[in-house]
Write a protein that holds these residues in place. Structure first.
Motif, short mmCIF file in Angstrom:
data_model
loop_
_atom_site.label_atom_id
_atom_site.label_comp_id
_atom_site.label_asym_id
_atom_site.label_seq_id
_atom_site.Cartn_x
_atom_site.Cartn_y
_atom_site.Cartn_z
N LYS A 75 54.26 29.18 53.74
CA LYS A 75 52.99 29.13 53.03
C LYS A 75 51.85 28.94 54.03
CE LYS A 75 50.67 26.50 49.42
NZ LYS A 75 50.80 25.37 48.49
N LEU A 76 50.75 29.66 53.79
CA LEU A 76 49.56 29.52 54.63
C LEU A 76 48.53 28.67 53.90
CD1 LEU A 76 49.17 33.12 56.03
CD2 LEU A 76 50.23 31.16 57.11
N LEU A 77 47.78 27.89 54.66
CA LEU A 77 46.81 26.97 54.10
C LEU A 77 45.39 27.42 54.43
CD1 LEU A 77 48.62 23.71 55.26
CD2 LEU A 77 48.75 24.80 53.02
N LEU A 78 44.65 27.81 53.41
CA LEU A 78 43.24 28.18 53.51
C LEU A 78 42.51 27.49 52.37
CD1 LEU A 78 43.58 32.03 54.06
CD2 LEU A 78 42.60 30.44 55.69
N ASN A 79 41.19 27.38 52.49
CA ASN A 79 40.47 26.78 51.36
C ASN A 79 40.36 27.80 50.22
OD1 ASN A 79 38.06 28.30 51.70
ND2 ASN A 79 37.37 26.86 53.30
N ARG A 80 40.06 27.29 49.05
CA ARG A 80 40.09 28.10 47.82
C ARG A 80 39.14 29.30 47.88
NH1 ARG A 80 39.62 24.06 43.77
NH2 ARG A 80 41.79 23.65 44.15
N LYS A 81 37.97 29.09 48.46
CA LYS A 81 36.97 30.16 48.56
C LYS A 81 37.51 31.31 49.42
CE LYS A 81 32.20 30.84 50.07
NZ LYS A 81 31.05 30.21 50.75
N GLU A 82 38.13 30.99 50.55
CA GLU A 82 38.69 32.02 51.42
C GLU A 82 39.85 32.76 50.73
OE1 GLU A 82 37.87 30.17 55.85
OE2 GLU A 82 39.63 29.50 54.74
N LEU A 83 40.68 32.00 50.00
CA LEU A 83 41.79 32.61 49.29
C LEU A 83 41.31 33.60 48.24
CD1 LEU A 83 44.25 29.63 48.80
CD2 LEU A 83 44.65 31.68 50.15
N ARG A 84 40.29 33.21 47.47
CA ARG A 84 39.74 34.11 46.45
C ARG A 84 39.17 35.38 47.06
NH1 ARG A 84 36.10 30.55 44.24
NH2 ARG A 84 37.31 28.74 43.72
N LYS A 85 38.44 35.22 48.15
CA LYS A 85 37.83 36.36 48.83
C LYS A 85 38.91 37.31 49.37
CE LYS A 85 34.57 37.49 52.48
NZ LYS A 85 33.76 37.00 53.58
N LEU A 86 39.95 36.76 49.99
CA LEU A 86 41.04 37.58 50.51
C LEU A 86 41.80 38.29 49.40
CD1 LEU A 86 42.68 35.51 53.39
CD2 LEU A 86 41.80 37.83 53.53
N GLN A 87 42.07 37.57 48.31
CA GLN A 87 42.82 38.15 47.22
C GLN A 87 42.05 39.31 46.57
OE1 GLN A 87 44.16 35.29 44.34
NE2 GLN A 87 45.93 36.54 43.81
#
Length: 150
Positions: free
Chosen positions: A81-93
């Motif tokens: 599992k990779l750990l990023l903040n929620r904002k970065e995860l949403r943008k990447l997804q």
């Protein structure tokens, strides 16, 4: 105590992909995995990232078994599992859903705090003529450096 300078790169990724945006992510590891990474026993070849239930995972990252691990050793190619903040995860997804874009790991390193970090990039695949252009530019740069040293 200064951590060892571990810098494991995915050289193939820069040849196959054009990087759009980069992020630095933490990785969830077990004890024997971090010890093995500190010894430099990891590889990023054929590695990619994907989303499952809003979480980012890295697949095919090879972290060799730790020599002194005994029965506590880990599986070498397990998903992490990779750990990023929620904002970065949403943008990447959101941007990964665009056709032709993917998320690839570029570099694995140990931070100043002694934590393992993975630099990932949102990337677009290069076409064959783009690859030839990259090879030509690399050869030209190498030739120029050779001329400057003389």
């Amino acid at each position: 105590m200064k951590p060892a300078s571990i810098n494991i790169k995915n050289r193939r990724a820069s040849f196959d992909y054009e990087f759009i945006d980069t992020y630095t992510a933490g990785i969830v590891l077990t004890g024997t995995e971090i010890k093995s990474i500190r010894l430099g026993k990891a590889s990023l070849t054929d590695t990619y990232c994907y989303f499952v239930a809003g979480e980012l995972w890295v697949k095919n990252m090879n972290v060799s078994e730790y020599f002194y691990g005994s029965y506590n050793n880990h599986a070498a190619r397990r998903e992490r599992k990779l750990l990023l903040n929620r904002k970065e995860l949403r943008k990447l997804q959101a941007s990964e859903k665009v056709p032709g874009q993917t998320i690839v790991p570029i570099r694995l390193f140990i931070s100043e705090k002694g934590l393992a970090k993975l630099v990932i990039a949102l990337a677009r695949g290069k076409r064959q003529f783009d690859k030839r252009q990259s090879m030509k530019e690399r050869d030209d740069r190498r030739e120029m450096d050779r001329m400057m040293k003389k």
